[in-house]
Design a protein around this motif. Structure first.
Motif, PDB file in Angstrom:
ATOM      1  N   THR A   1      23.842  21.476   3.886  1.00 42.00           N
ATOM      2  CA  THR A   1      24.650  20.317   4.268  1.00 42.00           C
ATOM      3  C   THR A   1      24.030  19.634   5.477  1.00 42.00           C
ATOM      4  OG1 THR A   1      26.692  21.237   3.377  1.00 42.00           O
ATOM      5  CG2 THR A   1      26.899  19.583   5.125  1.00 42.00           C
ATOM      6  N   ALA A   2      23.732  18.343   5.316  1.00 39.31           N
ATOM      7  CA  ALA A   2      23.052  17.596   6.369  1.00 39.31           C
ATOM      8  C   ALA A   2      22.908  16.146   5.932  1.00 39.31           C
ATOM      9  CB  ALA A   2      21.664  18.185   6.643  1.00 39.31           C
ATOM     10  N   VAL A   3      22.483  15.328   6.878  1.00 35.06           N
ATOM     11  CA  VAL A   3      22.013  13.986   6.551  1.00 35.06           C
ATOM     12  C   VAL A   3      20.514  14.083   6.296  1.00 35.06           C
ATOM     13  CG1 VAL A   3      21.746  11.606   7.325  1.00 35.06           C
ATOM     14  CG2 VAL A   3      23.814  12.896   7.920  1.00 35.06           C
ATOM     15  N   TYR A   4      20.082  13.570   5.173  1.00 36.66           N
ATOM     16  CA  TYR A   4      18.680  13.660   4.766  1.00 36.66           C
ATOM     17  C   TYR A   4      17.996  12.308   4.982  1.00 36.66           C
ATOM     18  CZ  TYR A   4      19.405  18.242   2.782  1.00 36.66           C
ATOM     19  OH  TYR A   4      19.662  19.592   2.629  1.00 36.66           O
ATOM     20  N   TYR A   5      16.801  12.375   5.556  1.00 36.61           N
ATOM     21  CA  TYR A   5      16.038  11.178   5.894  1.00 36.61           C
ATOM     22  C   TYR A   5      14.664  11.217   5.236  1.00 36.61           C
ATOM     23  CZ  TYR A   5      19.391  10.856   9.756  1.00 36.61           C
ATOM     24  OH  TYR A   5      20.538  10.778  10.519  1.00 36.61           O
ATOM     25  N   CYS A   6      14.228  10.076   4.750  1.00 32.62           N
ATOM     26  CA  CYS A   6      12.843   9.971   4.344  1.00 32.62           C
ATOM     27  C   CYS A   6      12.077   9.223   5.435  1.00 32.62           C
ATOM     28  CB  CYS A   6      12.696   9.251   3.010  1.00 32.62           C
ATOM     29  SG  CYS A   6      13.402   7.592   2.952  1.00 32.62           S
ATOM     30  N   ALA A   7      10.782   9.453   5.478  1.00 32.45           N
ATOM     31  CA  ALA A   7       9.944   8.855   6.503  1.00 32.45           C
ATOM     32  C   ALA A   7       8.567   8.571   5.938  1.00 32.45           C
ATOM     33  CB  ALA A   7       9.839   9.785   7.705  1.00 32.45           C
ATOM     34  N   ALA A   8       7.879   7.623   6.559  1.00 31.77           N
ATOM     35  CA  ALA A   8       6.580   7.205   6.059  1.00 31.77           C
ATOM     36  C   ALA A   8       5.613   6.967   7.205  1.00 31.77           C
ATOM     37  CB  ALA A   8       6.722   5.921   5.239  1.00 31.77           C
ATOM     38  N   THR A   9       4.355   7.238   6.940  1.00 28.75           N
ATOM     39  CA  THR A   9       3.311   6.958   7.905  1.00 28.75           C
ATOM     40  C   THR A   9       1.973   6.802   7.206  1.00 28.75           C
ATOM     41  OG1 THR A   9       2.205   7.742   9.917  1.00 28.75           O
ATOM     42  CG2 THR A   9       2.841   9.405   8.305  1.00 28.75           C
ATOM     43  N   PHE A  10       1.110   5.954   7.771  1.00 27.37           N
ATOM     44  CA  PHE A  10      -0.261   5.866   7.317  1.00 27.37           C
ATOM     45  C   PHE A  10      -1.160   6.824   8.100  1.00 27.37           C
ATOM     46  CE2 PHE A  10      -0.128   2.603   4.225  1.00 27.37           C
ATOM     47  CZ  PHE A  10       0.777   1.642   4.637  1.00 27.37           C
ATOM     48  N   GLN A  11      -0.603   7.434   9.135  1.00 24.27           N
ATOM     49  CA  GLN A  11      -1.395   8.315   9.979  1.00 24.27           C
ATOM     50  C   GLN A  11      -1.642   9.656   9.299  1.00 24.27           C
ATOM     51  OE1 GLN A  11      -0.461   8.245  14.310  1.00 24.27           O
ATOM     52  NE2 GLN A  11       1.433   7.256  13.639  1.00 24.27           N
TER      53      GLN A  11
ATOM     54  N   ASN B   1       0.808  -1.223   0.000  1.00 24.23           N
ATOM     55  CA  ASN B   1       0.000   0.000   0.000  1.00 24.23           C
ATOM     56  C   ASN B   1       0.841   1.273   0.000  1.00 24.23           C
ATOM     57  OD1 ASN B   1      -2.355  -1.589   0.145  1.00 24.23           O
ATOM     58  ND2 ASN B   1      -2.170  -1.694   2.373  1.00 24.23           N
ATOM     59  N   PHE B   2       1.873   1.282  -0.817  1.00 27.15           N
ATOM     60  CA  PHE B   2       2.707   2.490  -0.877  1.00 27.15           C
ATOM     61  C   PHE B   2       1.873   3.711  -1.246  1.00 27.15           C
ATOM     62  CE2 PHE B   2       6.389   5.057  -1.326  1.00 27.15           C
ATOM     63  CZ  PHE B   2       6.186   5.867  -2.437  1.00 27.15           C
ATOM     64  N   SER B   3       0.921   3.546  -2.167  1.00 28.52           N
ATOM     65  CA  SER B   3       0.149   4.701  -2.634  1.00 28.52           C
ATOM     66  C   SER B   3      -0.641   5.365  -1.514  1.00 28.52           C
ATOM     67  CB  SER B   3      -0.806   4.289  -3.762  1.00 28.52           C
ATOM     68  OG  SER B   3      -1.718   3.308  -3.299  1.00 28.52           O
ATOM     69  N   SER B   4      -0.880   4.646  -0.438  1.00 22.29           N
ATOM     70  CA  SER B   4      -1.626   5.200   0.692  1.00 22.29           C
ATOM     71  C   SER B   4      -0.728   5.828   1.754  1.00 22.29           C
ATOM     72  CB  SER B   4      -2.474   4.109   1.358  1.00 22.29           C
ATOM     73  OG  SER B   4      -3.411   3.578   0.449  1.00 22.29           O
ATOM     74  N   LEU B   5       0.563   5.666   1.597  1.00 25.04           N
ATOM     75  CA  LEU B   5       1.497   6.207   2.571  1.00 25.04           C
ATOM     76  C   LEU B   5       1.656   7.712   2.432  1.00 25.04           C
ATOM     77  CD1 LEU B   5       4.405   3.616   2.604  1.00 25.04           C
ATOM     78  CD2 LEU B   5       3.047   4.315   4.581  1.00 25.04           C
ATOM     79  N   ASN B   6       1.708   8.372   3.553  1.00 24.62           N
ATOM     80  CA  ASN B   6       2.120   9.765   3.591  1.00 24.62           C
ATOM     81  C   ASN B   6       3.628   9.781   3.793  1.00 24.62           C
ATOM     82  OD1 ASN B   6      -0.614  10.734   3.528  1.00 24.62           O
ATOM     83  ND2 ASN B   6      -0.766  10.102   5.663  1.00 24.62           N
ATOM     84  N   MET B   7       4.329  10.502   2.930  1.00 27.75           N
ATOM     85  CA  MET B   7       5.785  10.473   2.929  1.00 27.75           C
ATOM     86  C   MET B   7       6.360  11.839   3.290  1.00 27.75           C
ATOM     87  SD  MET B   7       6.305   7.333   2.057  1.00 27.75           S
ATOM     88  CE  MET B   7       8.084   7.390   1.831  1.00 27.75           C
ATOM     89  N   GLY B   8       7.493  11.822   3.966  1.00 33.63           N
ATOM     90  CA  GLY B   8       8.130  13.067   4.334  1.00 33.63           C
ATOM     91  C   GLY B   8       9.640  12.996   4.165  1.00 33.63           C
ATOM     92  N   TRP B   9      10.241  14.154   4.036  1.00 31.14           N
ATOM     93  CA  TRP B   9      11.696  14.305   4.025  1.00 31.14           C
ATOM     94  C   TRP B   9      12.095  15.229   5.171  1.00 31.14           C
ATOM     95  CZ3 TRP B   9      15.224  11.629   1.350  1.00 31.14           C
ATOM     96  CH2 TRP B   9      14.829  10.961   0.191  1.00 31.14           C
ATOM     97  N   PHE B  10      13.138  14.828   5.862  1.00 27.51           N
ATOM     98  CA  PHE B  10      13.697  15.589   6.965  1.00 27.51           C
ATOM     99  C   PHE B  10      15.210  15.644   6.771  1.00 27.51           C
ATOM    100  CE2 PHE B  10      10.080  15.658   9.987  1.00 27.51           C
ATOM    101  CZ  PHE B  10       9.236  14.771   9.346  1.00 27.51           C
TER     102      PHE B  10
END
Length: 128
Positions: A95-105, A27-36
């Motif tokens: 300049t930083a370490v970049y992270y992706c994140a996922a949630t169904f919430q 269910n990737f299409s239902s995931l809310n995705m973010g970058w930090f």
């Protein structure tokens, strides 16, 4: 959901990079995705999110922190289970370490505690 971020590297100021975050799971299409990102000596910072609005006019929406909204673009390819962060006109302060994140919430998607899954991080270094 497992996330694998890639695409980081070293670039000169004014340059561009595209980060990718591949997801495994259903269910990737239902995931809310973010970058930090986390810069040296600083807290983890929200950059962008892309979420499914649902409802009769269902579509994906994007939201950015002010400091990057004119330079960074978040997008996704559901056929590849991947979210991207296109970064243009990079600055040394990026300049930083970049992270992706996922949630169904649903909720305040700029908040780290809303996300259930995190990628391992990819380092971006911008030189002046």
């Amino acid at each position: 959901v497992q996330l694998q971020a890639s695409g980081g590297g070293s670039v000169q100021a004014g340059g561009s990079l595209r980060l990718s975050c591949a997801a495994s799971g259903r269910n990737f299409s239902s995931l809310n995705m973010g970058w930090f990102r986390r810069a040296p000596g600083k807290e983890r910072e929200f950059l962008a999110t892309i979420w499914w609005s649902g409802g009769s006019a269902a579509k994906y929406n994007a939201y950015y922190v002010d400091s990057v909204k004119d330079r960074f673009t978040i997008s996704r390819d559901n056929a590849k289970d991947t979210v991207y962060l296109q970064m243009n006109n990079l600055k040394p302060e990026d300049t930083a370490v970049y992270y992706c994140a996922a949630t169904f919430q649903r909720g305040e998607l700029s908040q780290t505690n809303l996300y259930d899954s995190w990628g391992q991080g990819t380092l971006v270094t911008v030189s002046s």
